[in-house]
Design a protein around this motif. Structure first.
Motif, mmCIF file in Angstrom:
data_model
loop_
_atom_site.group_PDB
_atom_site.id
_atom_site.type_symbol
_atom_site.label_atom_id
_atom_site.label_comp_id
_atom_site.label_asym_id
_atom_site.label_seq_id
_atom_site.Cartn_x
_atom_site.Cartn_y
_atom_site.Cartn_z
ATOM 1 N N ASP A 22 4.999 -53.963 -49.075
ATOM 2 C CA ASP A 22 5.669 -55.259 -48.915
ATOM 3 C C ASP A 22 5.826 -55.579 -47.427
ATOM 4 O O ASP A 22 5.718 -54.691 -46.576
ATOM 5 C CB ASP A 22 7.025 -55.265 -49.639
ATOM 6 C CG ASP A 22 7.351 -56.671 -50.147
ATOM 7 O OD1 ASP A 22 6.713 -57.640 -49.681
ATOM 8 O OD2 ASP A 22 8.242 -56.796 -51.003
ATOM 9 N N ILE A 23 6.075 -56.834 -47.153
ATOM 10 C CA ILE A 23 6.268 -57.311 -45.786
ATOM 11 C C ILE A 23 7.468 -58.237 -45.778
ATOM 12 O O ILE A 23 7.826 -58.791 -46.817
ATOM 13 C CB ILE A 23 5.008 -58.092 -45.297
ATOM 14 C CG1 ILE A 23 4.334 -58.788 -46.476
ATOM 15 C CG2 ILE A 23 4.048 -57.221 -44.533
ATOM 16 C CD1 ILE A 23 3.035 -59.434 -46.176
ATOM 17 N N ARG A 24 8.071 -58.392 -44.597
ATOM 18 C CA ARG A 24 9.266 -59.241 -44.510
ATOM 19 C C ARG A 24 8.956 -60.527 -43.754
ATOM 20 O O ARG A 24 8.097 -60.530 -42.868
ATOM 21 C CB ARG A 24 10.365 -58.506 -43.747
ATOM 22 C CG ARG A 24 10.849 -57.251 -44.441
ATOM 23 C CD ARG A 24 11.928 -56.586 -43.577
ATOM 24 N NE ARG A 24 12.179 -55.226 -44.040
ATOM 25 C CZ ARG A 24 12.977 -54.924 -45.060
ATOM 26 N NH1 ARG A 24 13.617 -55.878 -45.709
ATOM 27 N NH2 ARG A 24 13.144 -53.669 -45.402
ATOM 28 N N ASP A 25 9.691 -61.587 -44.095
ATOM 29 C CA ASP A 25 9.555 -62.816 -43.307
ATOM 30 C C ASP A 25 10.399 -62.664 -42.037
ATOM 31 O O ASP A 25 11.042 -61.621 -41.823
ATOM 32 C CB ASP A 25 9.957 -64.053 -44.140
ATOM 33 C CG ASP A 25 11.434 -64.055 -44.503
ATOM 34 O OD1 ASP A 25 12.216 -63.278 -43.904
ATOM 35 O OD2 ASP A 25 11.824 -64.835 -45.397
ATOM 36 N N ASP A 64 1.245 -48.164 -61.316
ATOM 37 C CA ASP A 64 1.920 -48.632 -60.121
ATOM 38 C C ASP A 64 2.494 -47.367 -59.489
ATOM 39 O O ASP A 64 3.596 -46.939 -59.824
ATOM 40 C CB ASP A 64 3.014 -49.627 -60.523
ATOM 41 C CG ASP A 64 3.786 -50.130 -59.329
ATOM 42 O OD1 ASP A 64 3.568 -49.625 -58.205
ATOM 43 O OD2 ASP A 64 4.633 -51.024 -59.517
ATOM 44 N N ALA A 65 1.702 -46.742 -58.608
ATOM 45 C CA ALA A 65 2.109 -45.461 -58.024
ATOM 46 C C ALA A 65 2.623 -45.667 -56.600
ATOM 47 O O ALA A 65 2.341 -46.696 -55.971
ATOM 48 C CB ALA A 65 0.920 -44.501 -58.016
ATOM 49 N N VAL A 66 3.376 -44.689 -56.105
ATOM 50 C CA VAL A 66 3.927 -44.748 -54.750
ATOM 51 C C VAL A 66 3.200 -43.711 -53.892
ATOM 52 O O VAL A 66 3.007 -42.575 -54.323
ATOM 53 C CB VAL A 66 5.439 -44.431 -54.794
ATOM 54 C CG1 VAL A 66 6.002 -44.253 -53.392
ATOM 55 C CG2 VAL A 66 6.173 -45.538 -55.534
ATOM 56 N N ILE A 67 2.795 -44.131 -52.695
ATOM 57 C CA ILE A 67 2.194 -43.180 -51.752
ATOM 58 C C ILE A 67 3.219 -42.944 -50.652
ATOM 59 O O ILE A 67 3.616 -43.885 -49.953
ATOM 60 C CB ILE A 67 0.917 -43.767 -51.112
ATOM 61 C CG1 ILE A 67 -0.040 -44.251 -52.191
ATOM 62 C CG2 ILE A 67 0.251 -42.766 -50.184
ATOM 63 C CD1 ILE A 67 -0.907 -45.410 -51.748
ATOM 64 N N GLU A 116 3.723 -46.872 -49.526
ATOM 65 C CA GLU A 116 2.933 -48.013 -49.975
ATOM 66 C C GLU A 116 2.748 -47.849 -51.470
ATOM 67 O O GLU A 116 3.119 -46.818 -52.030
ATOM 68 C CB GLU A 116 1.572 -48.034 -49.274
ATOM 69 C CG GLU A 116 1.668 -48.467 -47.836
ATOM 70 C CD GLU A 116 0.342 -48.376 -47.113
ATOM 71 O OE1 GLU A 116 -0.191 -49.425 -46.733
ATOM 72 O OE2 GLU A 116 -0.157 -47.261 -46.927
ATOM 73 N N ARG A 117 2.163 -48.853 -52.093
ATOM 74 C CA ARG A 117 1.927 -48.724 -53.538
ATOM 75 C C ARG A 117 0.435 -48.724 -53.839
ATOM 76 O O ARG A 117 -0.339 -49.370 -53.136
ATOM 77 C CB ARG A 117 2.633 -49.855 -54.272
ATOM 78 C CG ARG A 117 4.137 -49.543 -54.332
ATOM 79 C CD ARG A 117 4.947 -50.752 -54.578
ATOM 80 N NE ARG A 117 4.791 -51.261 -55.925
ATOM 81 C CZ ARG A 117 5.390 -52.370 -56.345
ATOM 82 N NH1 ARG A 117 6.152 -53.066 -55.519
ATOM 83 N NH2 ARG A 117 5.234 -52.785 -57.587
ATOM 84 N N MET A 118 0.084 -47.944 -54.843
ATOM 85 C CA MET A 118 -1.301 -47.947 -55.314
ATOM 86 C C MET A 118 -1.283 -48.654 -56.671
ATOM 87 O O MET A 118 -0.805 -48.100 -57.660
ATOM 88 C CB MET A 118 -1.824 -46.515 -55.453
ATOM 89 C CG MET A 118 -3.251 -46.474 -55.968
ATOM 90 S SD MET A 118 -3.943 -44.809 -56.018
ATOM 91 C CE MET A 118 -3.246 -44.225 -57.567
#
Ligand SMILES: C[S@@+](CC[C@H](N)C(=O)[O-])C[C@H]1O[C@@H](n2cnc3c(N)ncnc32)[C@H](O)[C@@H]1O
Length: 317
Positions: free
Chosen positions: A235-238, A264-267, A292-294
């Protein structure tokens, strides 16, 4: 090399000793070390001025000089400054992650793998080392040239085309591919170039998502039926600090294109500087993101997966 024994669980730990050891092995094979990365691929003048690099190609070839020499001797000063604030270096794909993705989500050796936001050569180099074929589309010509330079010695080397991901059907046939592996730009977190079609250089998040949607919808058309698309995303923020929910938008894009979300995995990343940012971030109650997510999508009926993909024995069962 034997295929790595990573537990087939939804948390992938890139901080583990096993992962880090394997990563060093891959970097030796691919020949990417941190020095060559900074000086050749990422910090280079060509990477920072991709528009001028492309436009000056013919003249440089006629004069028989390098891009650095061209900038020093011939380029008007106003053309040697990036129009937007670009990041000094770009992130590279984790080769162990690429290895796992190919091991788990290709249907056979010799699979056709592709990426429409190719970036560096890691995904391609790991793919061919594992006996697959690879095509990458990348908008920055200097990145394409750097990749081709790096991989040309490999047997059945990966192929890279310089172009816009939205035009992927110019390079890759409909329903011809076995796996899409991709890490899109994270909007303007890293601005890769000042090219107008660069996804990271769009004026708004909405324009960025529209571009990514068009690109990935066409990429899904390039996938055969009963095949996977694996997208690495964070994800990214504004500007104010709210998350855009970029992974959610990616899920919508693939579902709209007719794919099912299968994993929906987490790295968990190995980020040595994360703790140094923690106090500053906490002032506004933000956690330093070290994951991050895979997202793994399937084009086809998920109940058919067993028919097309061989069993994989989990090493820790
Ligand atoms: C997240 S980066 C890749 C980063 C990392 N090196 C990797 O391999 O995952 C995405 C890449 O997409 C490229 N790109 C941006 N807009 C594009 C477009 N419209 N078509 C093709 N490539 C694009 C960027 O130049 C960048 O190299």
């Amino acid at each position: 090399m034997e295929v790595i024994d990573i537990p087939t669980l939804s948390v992938l730990d890139a901080r583990s000793a096993l992962w880090r050891h394997r990563k060093r092995e891959w970097l030796n094979i691919i020949g990417v070390d941190s020095t060559s990365r900074e000086n050749v691929l990422y910090g280079s003048l060509a990477m920072r001025l991709p528009g001028l690099y492309s436009k000056s190609r013919e003249e440089r070839e006629r004069l028989g000089i390098s891009f650095d020499e061209y900038v020093k001797l011939y380029a008007p000063e106003e053309l040697t400054k990036p129009a937007t604030k670009m990041s000094e270096g770009t992130s590279t794909f984790d080769p162990v992650l690429a290895e796992i993705i190919y091991h788990w989500f290709t249907p056979y050796h010799g699979a056709r793998v592709f990426d429409c936001f190719a970036g560096d050569c890691t995904k391609g180099a790991v793919a061919v080392a594992m006996k697959h074929q690879f095509i990458g589309i990348e908008i920055r010509e200097p990145q394409v040239d750097a990749n081709l330079d790096k991989v040309r010695y490999m047997a059945n080397h990966p192929r890279y085309f310089c172009g816009d991901a939205r035009n992927i059907l110019r390079y890759i046939g409909l329903a011809s591919q076995d796996l899409l592996i991709s890490c899109p730009p994270y909007y303007n977190l890293e601005v890769y170039s000042d090219l107008p079609d660069d996804a990271s250089n769009q004026p708004t998040y909405e324009a960025f998502i529209a571009l990514v949607k068009e690109a990935y919808s066409k990429a899904v058309e390039c996938l055969k039926r009963n095949r996977f698309a694996v997208i690495i995303v964070g994800d990214i923020r504004d500007g104010k600090g709210s998350c855009y929910n970029f992974p959610g938008d990616i899920i919508n894009i693939f579902q709209d294109a007719g794919c099912s979300l299968i994993n929906d995995a987490v790295i968990v990343k190995n980020d040595a500087t994360a703790n140094m940012r923690a106090t500053r971030y906490m002032k506004s109650r933000k956690l330093v993101r070290i994951h991050e997510r895979m997202l793994v999508f399937y084009k086809g009926n998920p109940s058919s997966i067993k028919k097309y993909f061989n069993p994989i024995i989990s090493p820790y069962e």
